[in-house]
Scaffold this motif. Structure first.
Motif, PDB file in Angstrom:
ATOM      1  N   ALA A  44       0.833  -1.206   0.000  1.00 35.88           N
ATOM      2  CA  ALA A  44       0.000   0.000   0.000  1.00 35.88           C
ATOM      3  C   ALA A  44       0.868   1.256   0.000  1.00 35.88           C
ATOM      4  CB  ALA A  44      -0.935  -0.008   1.205  1.00 35.88           C
ATOM      5  N   TYR A  45       1.946   1.243   0.797  1.00 43.18           N
ATOM      6  CA  TYR A  45       2.853   2.402   0.827  1.00 43.18           C
ATOM      7  C   TYR A  45       3.430   2.672  -0.558  1.00 43.18           C
ATOM      8  CZ  TYR A  45       2.909   2.382   5.966  1.00 43.18           C
ATOM      9  OH  TYR A  45       2.564   2.459   7.293  1.00 43.18           O
ATOM     10  N   SER A  46       3.887   1.611  -1.210  1.00 39.24           N
ATOM     11  CA  SER A  46       4.517   1.763  -2.522  1.00 39.24           C
ATOM     12  C   SER A  46       3.516   2.267  -3.562  1.00 39.24           C
ATOM     13  CB  SER A  46       5.112   0.420  -2.967  1.00 39.24           C
ATOM     14  OG  SER A  46       5.709   0.527  -4.239  1.00 39.24           O
ATOM     15  N   GLU A  47       2.328   1.684  -3.539  1.00 37.85           N
ATOM     16  CA  GLU A  47       1.303   2.088  -4.501  1.00 37.85           C
ATOM     17  C   GLU A  47       0.875   3.532  -4.260  1.00 37.85           C
ATOM     18  OE1 GLU A  47      -3.196   0.659  -5.812  1.00 37.85           O
ATOM     19  OE2 GLU A  47      -1.807  -0.782  -4.881  1.00 37.85           O
ATOM     20  N   ALA A  48       0.767   3.918  -2.992  1.00 39.05           N
ATOM     21  CA  ALA A  48       0.358   5.289  -2.662  1.00 39.05           C
ATOM     22  C   ALA A  48       1.438   6.292  -3.049  1.00 39.05           C
ATOM     23  CB  ALA A  48       0.047   5.390  -1.171  1.00 39.05           C
ATOM     24  N   LEU A  49       2.705   5.971  -2.785  1.00 40.28           N
ATOM     25  CA  LEU A  49       3.785   6.888  -3.142  1.00 40.28           C
ATOM     26  C   LEU A  49       3.861   7.054  -4.655  1.00 40.28           C
ATOM     27  CD1 LEU A  49       6.128   8.676  -2.346  1.00 40.28           C
ATOM     28  CD2 LEU A  49       7.617   6.655  -2.321  1.00 40.28           C
ATOM     29  N   ARG A  50       3.642   5.972  -5.366  1.00 38.74           N
ATOM     30  CA  ARG A  50       3.631   6.062  -6.831  1.00 38.74           C
ATOM     31  C   ARG A  50       2.553   7.042  -7.290  1.00 38.74           C
ATOM     32  NH1 ARG A  50       1.129   3.949 -11.342  1.00 38.74           N
ATOM     33  NH2 ARG A  50       2.511   3.442 -13.089  1.00 38.74           N
ATOM     34  N   ALA A  51       1.357   6.952  -6.694  1.00 40.52           N
ATOM     35  CA  ALA A  51       0.270   7.860  -7.060  1.00 40.52           C
ATOM     36  C   ALA A  51       0.615   9.304  -6.726  1.00 40.52           C
ATOM     37  CB  ALA A  51      -1.014   7.441  -6.345  1.00 40.52           C
ATOM     38  N   VAL A  52       1.241   9.526  -5.580  1.00 41.76           N
ATOM     39  CA  VAL A  52       1.622  10.879  -5.172  1.00 41.76           C
ATOM     40  C   VAL A  52       2.670  11.467  -6.124  1.00 41.76           C
ATOM     41  CG1 VAL A  52       2.880  12.162  -3.390  1.00 41.76           C
ATOM     42  CG2 VAL A  52       0.978  10.667  -2.758  1.00 41.76           C
ATOM     43  N   LEU A  53       3.645  10.658  -6.507  1.00 42.69           N
ATOM     44  CA  LEU A  53       4.688  11.138  -7.415  1.00 42.69           C
ATOM     45  C   LEU A  53       4.107  11.499  -8.790  1.00 42.69           C
ATOM     46  CD1 LEU A  53       7.583   8.644  -6.555  1.00 42.69           C
ATOM     47  CD2 LEU A  53       7.408  11.063  -5.906  1.00 42.69           C
ATOM     48  N   ILE A  54       3.116  10.742  -9.225  1.00 46.80           N
ATOM     49  CA  ILE A  54       2.462  11.058 -10.502  1.00 46.80           C
ATOM     50  C   ILE A  54       1.731  12.393 -10.398  1.00 46.80           C
ATOM     51  CG2 ILE A  54       0.598  10.386 -12.065  1.00 46.80           C
ATOM     52  CD1 ILE A  54       1.416   7.488 -11.618  1.00 46.80           C
ATOM     53  N   LYS A  55       1.058  12.632  -9.269  1.00 49.35           N
ATOM     54  CA  LYS A  55       0.362  13.905  -9.094  1.00 49.35           C
ATOM     55  C   LYS A  55       1.336  15.075  -9.029  1.00 49.35           C
ATOM     56  CE  LYS A  55      -2.073  12.406  -5.528  1.00 49.35           C
ATOM     57  NZ  LYS A  55      -3.024  12.385  -4.393  1.00 49.35           N
ATOM     58  N   LEU A  56       2.478  14.878  -8.381  1.00 50.12           N
ATOM     59  CA  LEU A  56       3.438  15.966  -8.210  1.00 50.12           C
ATOM     60  C   LEU A  56       4.210  16.278  -9.479  1.00 50.12           C
ATOM     61  CD1 LEU A  56       4.886  15.147  -4.675  1.00 50.12           C
ATOM     62  CD2 LEU A  56       3.345  17.010  -5.300  1.00 50.12           C
ATOM     63  N   THR A  57       4.388  15.283 -10.339  1.00 51.49           N
ATOM     64  CA  THR A  57       5.126  15.516 -11.579  1.00 51.49           C
ATOM     65  C   THR A  57       4.197  15.676 -12.771  1.00 51.49           C
ATOM     66  OG1 THR A  57       5.338  13.134 -12.049  1.00 51.49           O
ATOM     67  CG2 THR A  57       7.068  14.161 -10.725  1.00 51.49           C
ATOM     68  N   GLY A  58       2.939  15.256 -12.606  1.00 45.20           N
ATOM     69  CA  GLY A  58       1.980  15.330 -13.697  1.00 45.20           C
ATOM     70  C   GLY A  58       2.238  14.324 -14.796  1.00 45.20           C
TER      71      GLY A  58
END
Length: 364
Positions: free
Chosen positions: A43-57
């Motif tokens: 869950a941590y890995s999947e969530a961080l991946r989603a956050v990085l996508i939002k921050l970089t677009g």
């Protein structure tokens, strides 16, 4: 009064304050199957991946080796967690009538803003600032029988649901027309099908968007999807075709192209060593509260490396600013908000030297 203002300036500049225009950039909710350590790590890995996508677009950015390694140890970037249900945390926009009734357990994960931003900065990956440009969406569909319909939540909920999913995933705020009498008069199905730039811009003006994406889609008798898009941004119009057999990939092709354009214009590149100097003049500061609010706002502009109060007269303030990039990018970033209204054709003063002048009125 001037001494008090300068003292307040020093207090505010001693620490940064952030005001997110798009919420949830550093948090994500992930469905979990059990309470095991391996499930939590997933869950941590999947969530961080989603956050990085939002921050970089961009989904491409997270393929960088340094970010792939960070995903393997995503727990190191977690700031707080809580448990909930999907019905509580994973719901679509209530205003559009979509909601989740699932009672699956989810892990709500908040990541450390400082640690995640440092990760991206050290990797040299541009960060899409929290001030995000809005995109007004107009779309018309011609069915195989020749009937044309505007994309509305009532007629095409699957389209709207896909737009909302993309918006949440990339952190891009979409605006939808009201489709009221005024819209119907300005841009009905047949008018939108023509994709006339002047007509679309006129109908969009009431919404005050930062950009506009208008498209027409023809569904052929053989179920092929053939269309044309027009993207209005920064006083220019881009046209591009669409061709696919699946509606999700058809829409994603256009949305990805638009997002890439916005990110390339607004993202802050840590590897860019260029900087420029300018004078920022702001009128309409009536009291200490307004002054403090202005400084808070300037601190949220990621392109400003530094700013120093240089002059003060009545409700007018002037700052000497250092911009981490070019002047045009800062002007575009400020235009995303409604707090500063630009004043054209301003007179310069001798003390400004050769620095470009940016003149605004504080409207908050």
């Amino acid at each position: 009064m001037q001494r008090v203002l300068i003292f307040c300036c020093l207090l505010v500049l001693s620490g940064q304050s952030f005001s997110l225009q798009v919420e949830g950039l550093f948090s994500e909710s992930i469905v979990i199957l059990n309470d095991s350590e391996s499930e939590r790590s997933r869950a941590y890995s999947e969530a961080l991946r989603a956050v990085l996508i939002k921050l970089t677009g961009s989904e491409d950015a997270i393929r960088a080796p340094v970010l792939l390694r960070a995903l393997e140890s995503a727990g190191e970037y977690v700031d707080a967690v809580s448990y909930g249900t999907e019905a509580e945390t994973l719901r679509d926009s209530a205003s559009l009538g979509f909601k989740s009734e699932s009672n699956q357990r989810v892990l709500n994960i908040n990541f450390s803003r400082v640690l995640v931003e440092t990760l991206l900065l050290d990797a040299g990956i541009p960060i899409f600032d929290s001030n995000r440009p809005s995109v007004l969406l107009w779309m018309v569909v011609q069915e195989p029988n020749g009937e044309r319909n505007l994309i509305t939540p009532e007629l095409y909920p699957n389209f709207i649901s896909h737009f909302e999913s993309f918006s949440k995933k990339r952190g891009i705020p979409f605006i939808y027309p009201l489709f009221d009498f005024e819209d119907q008069k300005a841009l009905n199905e047949d008018k939108l099908w023509g994709l006339d730039a002047v007509t679309i811009e006129g109908a969009s003006e009431r919404y005050g968007p930062d950009s506009v994406l208008a498209g027409r889609l023809q569904i052929t008798p053989s179920a092929d999807l053939v269309g044309l898009w027009r993207f209005f941004f920064q006083n220019s119009v881009q046209s591009f075709d669409g061709l696919d057999t699946e509606i999700e990939s058809y829409l994603d092709a256009a949305l990805n192209r638009v997002t890439t354009e916005l990110v390339s214009y607004f993202a802050i590149n840590p590897l860019n060593n260029d900087f420029s100097l300018a004078t920022l003049r702001v009128d309409g500061i009536a009291n200490l509260e307004g002054y403090s609010s202005l400084l808070d706002y300037l601190n949220t502009l990621g392109l400003l490396n530094n700013f120093v109060l240089s002059e003060m007269e009545g409700g007018r303030l002037e700052f000497r600013v250092e911009i981490g990039g070019d002047l045009e990018q800062l002007v575009g970033l400020i235009a995303l908000d409604r707090d500063l209204k630009i004043i054209e054709n301003s007179e310069r003063s001798f003390s400004q030297g050769d620095f470009p002048l940016l003149h605004y009125r504080w409207t908050r």
